[in-house]
Structures are given as structure tokens and as C-alpha cells.
Design a protein around this motif. Structure first.
Motif, mmCIF file in Angstrom:
data_model
loop_
_atom_site.group_PDB
_atom_site.id
_atom_site.type_symbol
_atom_site.label_atom_id
_atom_site.label_comp_id
_atom_site.label_asym_id
_atom_site.label_seq_id
_atom_site.Cartn_x
_atom_site.Cartn_y
_atom_site.Cartn_z
ATOM 1 N N ASN A 46 42.137 43.875 57.044
ATOM 2 C CA ASN A 46 43.565 43.586 57.203
ATOM 3 C C ASN A 46 44.359 43.714 55.913
ATOM 4 O OD1 ASN A 46 43.382 43.008 59.990
ATOM 5 N ND2 ASN A 46 42.573 40.988 59.495
ATOM 6 N N GLY A 47 43.933 44.603 55.041
ATOM 7 C CA GLY A 47 44.672 44.847 53.809
ATOM 8 C C GLY A 47 44.415 43.853 52.693
ATOM 9 N N GLN A 48 43.446 42.957 52.888
ATOM 10 C CA GLN A 48 43.121 42.019 51.812
ATOM 11 C C GLN A 48 42.471 42.781 50.661
ATOM 12 O OE1 GLN A 48 41.191 38.259 53.014
ATOM 13 N NE2 GLN A 48 41.302 39.081 55.086
ATOM 14 N N PRO A 49 42.694 42.332 49.428
ATOM 15 C CA PRO A 49 42.038 42.985 48.293
ATOM 16 C C PRO A 49 40.518 42.884 48.422
ATOM 17 C CG PRO A 49 43.735 41.465 47.552
ATOM 18 C CD PRO A 49 43.560 41.247 49.015
ATOM 19 N N CYS A 50 39.839 44.018 48.265
ATOM 20 C CA CYS A 50 38.388 44.086 48.422
ATOM 21 C C CYS A 50 37.743 44.667 47.175
ATOM 22 C CB CYS A 50 38.028 44.968 49.626
ATOM 23 S SG CYS A 50 38.495 44.247 51.207
ATOM 24 N N ILE A 51 36.437 44.544 47.123
ATOM 25 C CA ILE A 51 35.652 45.117 46.036
ATOM 26 C C ILE A 51 35.175 46.505 46.452
ATOM 27 C CG2 ILE A 51 33.551 44.865 44.640
ATOM 28 C CD1 ILE A 51 35.694 42.729 44.065
ATOM 29 N N LEU B 85 34.098 43.314 51.493
ATOM 30 C CA LEU B 85 33.863 42.103 50.718
ATOM 31 C C LEU B 85 35.142 41.815 49.947
ATOM 32 C CD1 LEU B 85 31.884 39.936 49.770
ATOM 33 C CD2 LEU B 85 31.060 41.550 48.054
ATOM 34 N N THR B 86 35.844 40.764 50.363
ATOM 35 C CA THR B 86 37.141 40.480 49.773
ATOM 36 C C THR B 86 37.013 39.811 48.407
ATOM 37 O OG1 THR B 86 37.323 38.294 50.806
ATOM 38 C CG2 THR B 86 38.199 40.187 52.065
ATOM 39 N N VAL B 87 38.067 39.973 47.622
ATOM 40 C CA VAL B 87 38.139 39.292 46.323
ATOM 41 C C VAL B 87 38.019 37.786 46.542
ATOM 42 C CG1 VAL B 87 39.701 38.743 44.408
ATOM 43 C CG2 VAL B 87 39.440 41.120 45.175
ATOM 44 N N ARG B 88 38.689 37.288 47.560
ATOM 45 C CA ARG B 88 38.621 35.853 47.843
ATOM 46 C C ARG B 88 37.176 35.406 48.076
ATOM 47 N NH1 ARG B 88 41.774 32.394 52.530
ATOM 48 N NH2 ARG B 88 40.530 30.537 52.246
ATOM 49 N N ARG B 89 36.436 36.169 48.841
ATOM 50 C CA ARG B 89 35.042 35.799 49.114
ATOM 51 C C ARG B 89 34.196 35.830 47.841
ATOM 52 N NH1 ARG B 89 32.286 32.375 50.548
ATOM 53 N NH2 ARG B 89 30.134 32.825 50.927
ATOM 54 N N VAL B 90 34.450 36.787 46.987
ATOM 55 C CA VAL B 90 33.706 36.858 45.721
ATOM 56 C C VAL B 90 34.002 35.627 44.865
ATOM 57 C CG1 VAL B 90 33.417 38.138 43.558
ATOM 58 C CG2 VAL B 90 33.527 39.372 45.738
ATOM 59 N N VAL B 91 35.266 35.250 44.764
ATOM 60 C CA VAL B 91 35.625 34.066 43.972
ATOM 61 C C VAL B 91 34.981 32.816 44.576
ATOM 62 C CG1 VAL B 91 37.551 32.605 43.226
ATOM 63 C CG2 VAL B 91 37.747 35.095 43.075
ATOM 64 N N GLU B 92 35.013 32.694 45.890
ATOM 65 C CA GLU B 92 34.353 31.557 46.551
ATOM 66 C C GLU B 92 32.854 31.561 46.273
ATOM 67 O OE1 GLU B 92 35.442 32.282 50.613
ATOM 68 O OE2 GLU B 92 37.252 31.067 50.473
ATOM 69 N N GLN C 142 36.284 41.575 37.589
ATOM 70 C CA GLN C 142 37.584 42.023 38.075
ATOM 71 C C GLN C 142 38.117 41.126 39.187
ATOM 72 O OE1 GLN C 142 38.246 46.201 38.766
ATOM 73 N NE2 GLN C 142 37.083 46.772 36.935
ATOM 74 N N ALA C 143 37.257 40.624 40.039
ATOM 75 C CA ALA C 143 37.705 39.701 41.096
ATOM 76 C C ALA C 143 38.300 38.440 40.477
ATOM 77 C CB ALA C 143 36.542 39.343 42.021
ATOM 78 N N LEU C 144 37.640 37.903 39.467
ATOM 79 C CA LEU C 144 38.152 36.696 38.805
ATOM 80 C C LEU C 144 39.460 36.987 38.076
ATOM 81 C CD1 LEU C 144 34.800 35.243 37.454
ATOM 82 C CD2 LEU C 144 36.189 34.332 39.335
ATOM 83 N N GLU C 145 39.540 38.129 37.413
ATOM 84 C CA GLU C 145 40.784 38.489 36.725
ATOM 85 C C GLU C 145 41.920 38.696 37.723
ATOM 86 O OE1 GLU C 145 42.759 41.827 33.778
ATOM 87 O OE2 GLU C 145 40.579 41.782 33.985
ATOM 88 N N PHE C 146 41.623 39.366 38.830
ATOM 89 C CA PHE C 146 42.637 39.591 39.862
ATOM 90 C C PHE C 146 43.161 38.256 40.388
ATOM 91 C CE2 PHE C 146 44.101 40.351 44.186
ATOM 92 C CZ PHE C 146 44.852 41.501 44.057
ATOM 93 N N ALA C 147 42.255 37.334 40.668
ATOM 94 C CA ALA C 147 42.660 36.010 41.160
ATOM 95 C C ALA C 147 43.497 35.283 40.119
ATOM 96 C CB ALA C 147 41.421 35.188 41.522
ATOM 97 N N ALA C 148 43.087 35.333 38.875
ATOM 98 C CA ALA C 148 43.834 34.658 37.803
ATOM 99 C C ALA C 148 45.230 35.254 37.658
ATOM 100 C CB ALA C 148 43.070 34.764 36.493
ATOM 101 N N ARG C 149 45.331 36.561 37.705
ATOM 102 C CA ARG C 149 46.653 37.207 37.594
ATOM 103 C C ARG C 149 47.572 36.787 38.728
ATOM 104 N NH1 ARG C 149 46.001 43.575 36.050
ATOM 105 N NH2 ARG C 149 45.088 43.303 33.990
ATOM 106 N N ASN C 150 47.012 36.629 39.916
ATOM 107 C CA ASN C 150 47.836 36.290 41.069
ATOM 108 C C ASN C 150 48.183 34.814 41.134
ATOM 109 O OD1 ASN C 150 48.429 38.724 42.826
ATOM 110 N ND2 ASN C 150 46.312 39.032 42.231
ATOM 111 N N LEU C 151 47.514 33.995 40.377
ATOM 112 C CA LEU C 151 47.853 32.574 40.301
ATOM 113 C C LEU C 151 48.737 32.260 39.102
ATOM 114 C CD1 LEU C 151 44.438 30.919 41.185
ATOM 115 C CD2 LEU C 151 46.541 30.854 42.535
ATOM 116 N N GLU C 152 48.866 33.214 38.216
ATOM 117 C CA GLU C 152 49.553 33.023 36.952
ATOM 118 C C GLU C 152 50.932 32.390 37.088
ATOM 119 O OE1 GLU C 152 50.715 36.550 34.406
ATOM 120 O OE2 GLU C 152 48.799 35.927 33.540
#
Length: 77
Positions: free
Chosen positions: A16-21, A26-33, A58-68
Motif C-alpha cells: 500500500n505504498g508504505q516505505p519498504c526495504i 518488508l516495511t521500514v516500520r517492521r524493521v524498526v520494530e 537506512q530504516a533507522l535513519e529514515f524513521a529518524a528523519r520522519n520524526l525530526e
């Protein structure tokens, strides 16, 4: 921060367009979890053998950038 984010893909037809690896399902969210759930990388790689160190970074950096720029209220314990 500032390294190339070449392992994060966004495709409206995948998850559904979620950021994936790497175009994996495998979504970025799932990797961070998973990083939080499996503090030892050996366990993480056993559960997700397709992951590589750079995927996780990159998943952690992507999450950090989006929470910034967000302020997220936490409930008091």
C-alpha cells in the motif's frame, strides 16, 4: 545523517505504498520494530535473513528523519 537512501523504496503497488526495504515486502516500520524486539543482531538476522546491515541503518535513519519535526506526546506513567 545525509547518506544516500538507496535501499528505501516506495511503490504504491507494494504494501500500500508504505516505505519498504529494497522492494521487498518488508516495511521500514517492521524493521524498526524488529530492531527493538531483537536487541541482538543474530536473532534479528535469524528472523529476517534477507536483511543486511545497511538496510537496518537506512530504516533507522529514515524513521529518524520522519520524526525530526514531530512532537509526539507520551502518556505519563
Amino acid at each position: 545523517m545525509g547518506k544516500k537512501m538507496d535501499r528505501i523504496t516506495i511503490d504504491p503497488t507494494v504494501m500500500n505504498g508504505q516505505p519498504c526495504i529494497r522492494k521487498l515486502r518488508l516495511t521500514v516500520r517492521r524493521v524498526v520494530e524488529a530492531v527493538a524486539l531483537y536487541p541482538h543482531r543474530e536473532e534479528l538476522y535469524t528472523e529476517y535473513p534477507e536483511l543486511e546491515d545497511e538496510d537496518i541503518r537506512q530504516a533507522l535513519e529514515f524513521a529518524a528523519r520522519n520524526l525530526e519535526s514531530q512532537i509526539i506526546p507520551l502518556e505519563a506513567a
